[in-house]
Design a protein around this motif. Structure first.
Motif, PDB file in Angstrom:
ATOM      1  N   CYS A  20       0.832  -1.208   0.000  1.00  0.00           N
ATOM      2  CA  CYS A  20       0.000   0.000   0.000  1.00  0.00           C
ATOM      3  C   CYS A  20       0.866   1.257   0.000  1.00  0.00           C
ATOM      4  CB  CYS A  20      -0.926  -0.013   1.222  1.00  0.00           C
ATOM      5  SG  CYS A  20      -2.213   1.250   1.169  1.00  0.00           S
ATOM      6  N   ALA A  21       1.924   1.263   0.820  1.00  0.00           N
ATOM      7  CA  ALA A  21       2.819   2.418   0.870  1.00  0.00           C
ATOM      8  C   ALA A  21       3.499   2.638  -0.481  1.00  0.00           C
ATOM      9  CB  ALA A  21       3.859   2.221   1.965  1.00  0.00           C
ATOM     10  N   GLU A  22       3.834   1.549  -1.169  1.00  0.00           N
ATOM     11  CA  GLU A  22       4.466   1.668  -2.486  1.00  0.00           C
ATOM     12  C   GLU A  22       3.494   2.211  -3.521  1.00  0.00           C
ATOM     13  OE1 GLU A  22       6.640  -1.181  -5.852  1.00  0.00           O
ATOM     14  OE2 GLU A  22       6.009  -2.027  -3.931  1.00  0.00           O
ATOM     15  N   VAL A  23       2.274   1.681  -3.534  1.00  0.00           N
ATOM     16  CA  VAL A  23       1.286   2.120  -4.514  1.00  0.00           C
ATOM     17  C   VAL A  23       0.945   3.593  -4.333  1.00  0.00           C
ATOM     18  CG1 VAL A  23      -1.108   1.812  -5.273  1.00  0.00           C
ATOM     19  CG2 VAL A  23       0.314  -0.184  -4.834  1.00  0.00           C
ATOM     20  N   THR A  58       0.836  10.496   6.302  1.00  0.00           N
ATOM     21  CA  THR A  58       1.195   9.865   7.576  1.00  0.00           C
ATOM     22  C   THR A  58       0.425   8.558   7.730  1.00  0.00           C
ATOM     23  OG1 THR A  58       1.624  11.993   8.641  1.00  0.00           O
ATOM     24  CG2 THR A  58       1.187  10.114  10.083  1.00  0.00           C
ATOM     25  N   TRP A  59       1.155   7.459   7.971  1.00  0.00           N
ATOM     26  CA  TRP A  59       0.524   6.152   8.109  1.00  0.00           C
ATOM     27  C   TRP A  59       0.314   5.814   9.585  1.00  0.00           C
ATOM     28  CZ3 TRP A  59      -1.811   3.847   4.292  1.00  0.00           C
ATOM     29  CH2 TRP A  59      -1.416   4.112   2.986  1.00  0.00           C
ATOM     30  N   LEU A  60      -0.919   5.505   9.951  1.00  0.00           N
ATOM     31  CA  LEU A  60      -1.231   5.025  11.296  1.00  0.00           C
ATOM     32  C   LEU A  60      -0.938   3.527  11.370  1.00  0.00           C
ATOM     33  CD1 LEU A  60      -4.629   6.892  11.785  1.00  0.00           C
ATOM     34  CD2 LEU A  60      -2.352   7.613  12.543  1.00  0.00           C
ATOM     35  N   PRO A  61      -0.763   2.972  12.571  1.00  0.00           N
ATOM     36  CA  PRO A  61      -0.480   1.529  12.678  1.00  0.00           C
ATOM     37  C   PRO A  61      -1.589   0.707  12.041  1.00  0.00           C
ATOM     38  CG  PRO A  61      -0.087   2.630  14.776  1.00  0.00           C
ATOM     39  CD  PRO A  61      -0.741   3.638  13.888  1.00  0.00           C
ATOM     40  N   MET A 109      -7.649  13.879  -8.393  1.00  0.00           N
ATOM     41  CA  MET A 109      -8.091  14.878  -7.404  1.00  0.00           C
ATOM     42  C   MET A 109      -6.864  15.534  -6.765  1.00  0.00           C
ATOM     43  SD  MET A 109     -11.236  12.804  -5.549  1.00  0.00           S
ATOM     44  CE  MET A 109     -10.199  11.465  -4.940  1.00  0.00           C
ATOM     45  N   PRO A 110      -6.010  16.193  -7.540  1.00  0.00           N
ATOM     46  CA  PRO A 110      -4.749  16.717  -6.995  1.00  0.00           C
ATOM     47  C   PRO A 110      -4.919  17.773  -5.910  1.00  0.00           C
ATOM     48  CG  PRO A 110      -5.149  17.568  -9.205  1.00  0.00           C
ATOM     49  CD  PRO A 110      -6.153  16.497  -8.975  1.00  0.00           C
ATOM     50  N   SER A 111      -6.062  18.451  -5.879  1.00  0.00           N
ATOM     51  CA  SER A 111      -6.276  19.466  -4.845  1.00  0.00           C
ATOM     52  C   SER A 111      -6.609  18.860  -3.495  1.00  0.00           C
ATOM     53  CB  SER A 111      -7.397  20.427  -5.264  1.00  0.00           C
ATOM     54  OG  SER A 111      -7.049  21.127  -6.433  1.00  0.00           O
ATOM     55  N   LEU A 112      -7.025  17.598  -3.492  1.00  0.00           N
ATOM     56  CA  LEU A 112      -7.362  16.912  -2.241  1.00  0.00           C
ATOM     57  C   LEU A 112      -6.159  16.054  -1.845  1.00  0.00           C
ATOM     58  CD1 LEU A 112     -11.016  16.057  -3.197  1.00  0.00           C
ATOM     59  CD2 LEU A 112     -10.355  17.344  -1.151  1.00  0.00           C
ATOM     60  N   ARG A 113      -5.401  16.510  -0.868  1.00  0.00           N
ATOM     61  CA  ARG A 113      -4.141  15.886  -0.495  1.00  0.00           C
ATOM     62  C   ARG A 113      -4.344  14.837   0.596  1.00  0.00           C
ATOM     63  NH1 ARG A 113      -0.019  16.359  -3.636  1.00  0.00           N
ATOM     64  NH2 ARG A 113       1.406  16.277  -1.867  1.00  0.00           N
ATOM     65  N   PRO A 114      -3.793  13.646   0.418  1.00  0.00           N
ATOM     66  CA  PRO A 114      -3.870  12.640   1.484  1.00  0.00           C
ATOM     67  C   PRO A 114      -3.040  13.062   2.690  1.00  0.00           C
ATOM     68  CG  PRO A 114      -3.292  11.644  -0.636  1.00  0.00           C
ATOM     69  CD  PRO A 114      -3.151  13.121  -0.799  1.00  0.00           C
ATOM     70  N   ARG A 115      -3.653  13.082   3.855  1.00  0.00           N
ATOM     71  CA  ARG A 115      -2.959  13.489   5.083  1.00  0.00           C
ATOM     72  C   ARG A 115      -2.650  12.302   5.995  1.00  0.00           C
ATOM     73  NH1 ARG A 115      -1.087  18.061   3.123  1.00  0.00           N
ATOM     74  NH2 ARG A 115      -2.694  19.664   2.789  1.00  0.00           N
ATOM     75  N   GLU A 116      -3.647  11.418   6.191  1.00  0.00           N
ATOM     76  CA  GLU A 116      -3.459  10.244   7.039  1.00  0.00           C
ATOM     77  C   GLU A 116      -4.035   9.021   6.339  1.00  0.00           C
ATOM     78  OE1 GLU A 116      -3.675  10.930  11.675  1.00  0.00           O
ATOM     79  OE2 GLU A 116      -5.388  11.891  10.707  1.00  0.00           O
ATOM     80  N   GLY A 117      -3.405   7.880   6.589  1.00  0.00           N
ATOM     81  CA  GLY A 117      -3.905   6.643   6.018  1.00  0.00           C
ATOM     82  C   GLY A 117      -3.737   5.493   6.990  1.00  0.00           C
TER      83      GLY A 117
END
Length: 375
Positions: free
Chosen positions: A32-35, A43-46, A346-354
């Motif tokens: 998932c981190a690679e994709v 930021t990845w949560l546990p 959706m480049p304006s919507l930035r992933p913050r946490e996953g």
């Protein structure tokens, strides 16, 4: 987890079973981190782990063999039935129920469907278990030929299986590689299975979707609700809402919540739970989430939750979200590849946490939830 079916090469559906669970999980997190690697500030949560066995709430059994000796499981490459009633992915209660259901097939004289000759009646047996141990049983038939006999023997089945809450027949007359058809015939007074999740009774009707792993689904609802509550939007849309899991968990006084779902049955289930909970600010509508601009109407929400099937939300909805001005989106995905594709639109919507949630142990599949925020 040890599985005699896997060891004997009778079933290899759990493709990662020969790997220790920790290795499986690390592989999924790494994949998932690679994709999603182009989003370096994510930021990845546990990760959320799963029980290694007994976690499946649903048995989708292909029926083979004969009327007197039906098999419940899968078909081998020649089309012969492979019985998997003792699959360790199911709970002890499910293991106890499956032989009774096989006996019911014999008593009601329902001929298993033969894919090679395209003859017979019973194609699949679909069994769903609630957290309280109640069951929904659906028999997928080629025609209504056996319905009268099924009704005749149903009382005896209910006596032997008192946890049977909902029973139905689904009609799939066509010979094609799908699990069920469009028409459902309800056989019991009870029409919904109560799936108690995080203290909320979600209602599951025969043709409604629910996650396969109840405990991990509960963790997914908690995570998304935590993100929503931290943002504290006054309004929210839940697209591809199913039976309303995200919408009903995130509902709170003063927050206007709208769920959109194509399945009329799922919408009816969600509305029932909302009424039971007295949620006046929550509504559910049947419609196409990809056309949400025309379906939901009214002012734009402050936050949108999307939980699409494996194909993702696709270009039209991605474009609409990008242009909409909605500030917050939570995307729950069972396919990181289509998630990555949709995020690029959706480049304006930035992933913050996953967060990766292991909904499907022993396979390469997993759930991932991502919180997006507009720049």
């Amino acid at each position: 987890m040890r599985c005699t079916y896997f060891d004997a090469a009778r079933c290899r559906s759990c493709t990662l079973l020969d790997q220790p669970y920790a290795v499986q999980l690390a592989g999924k997190v790494g994949h998932c981190a690679e994709v999603l690697g182009e989003h370096g500030d994510l930021t990845w949560l546990p990760p959320v782990t799963s029980a290694e066995q007994g976690f499946r709430n649903k048995a989708k059994m292909v029926v083979g063999g004969s009327t007197s000796a039906p098999t419940l499981g899968i078909l081998d490459p020649t089309g012969r039935g492979v019985d998997l009633r003792a699959c360790p992915l199911y709970s002890a209660r499910m293991h106890a129920a499956l032989p009774l259901l096989a006996d019911f097939v014999s008593r009601a004289s329902i001929t298993p469907y033969d894919v090679t000759t395209r003859s017979g009646e019973l194609k699949h047996l679909l069994v769903t278990e609630s957290p309280d141990g109640d069951l929904m049983v659906r028999l997928v038939l080629r025609s209504q030929e056996a319905v009268t006999r099924i009704r005749k023997h149903l009382l005896a089945l209910q006596a032997a299986l008192p946890q049977l809450a909902v029973a139905s027949v689904n009609l799939l007359p066509e010979h094609k590689a799908v699990t069920e058809g469009e028409r459902e015939i309800l056989l019991t007074e009870g029409a919904t299975l109560r799936m108690r999740v995080n203290g909320i009774d979600l209602h599951l009707r025969p043709q409604s979707f629910f996650q396969t792993n109840t405990e991990v689904a509960a963790a997914l609802y908690r995570q998304v609700t935590a993100w929503v509550d931290a943002i504290s939007p006054a309004s929210m849309w839940d697209l591809y809402c199913g039976v309303g899991g995200f919408a009903l968990h995130a509902a709170t006084p003063g927050r206007a919540v709208t769920g959109i779902e194509r399945s009329v049955e799922a919408v009816a289930s969600a509305r029932l739970t909302a009424r039971e909970l007295g949620l006046a600010d929550v509504r559910f509508e049947a419609g196409d989430a990809a056309d949400v601009g025309g379906t939901a109407g009214g002012a734009l929400p402050e936050l949108v939750v999307v939980n699409p099937p494996r194909r993702g939300i696709g270009e039209p909805l991605s474009r609409w979200l990008e242009a909409s001005g909605v500030r917050h989106v939570v995307y729950s995905s069972c396919n990181a590849e289509t998630l990555a594709r949709d995020l690029r639109a959706m480049p304006s919507l930035r992933p913050r946490e996953g967060r990766v949630l292991d909904m499907f142990p022993h396979t390469g599949h997993y759930e991932v939830a991502v919180r997006l925020e507009r720049d």
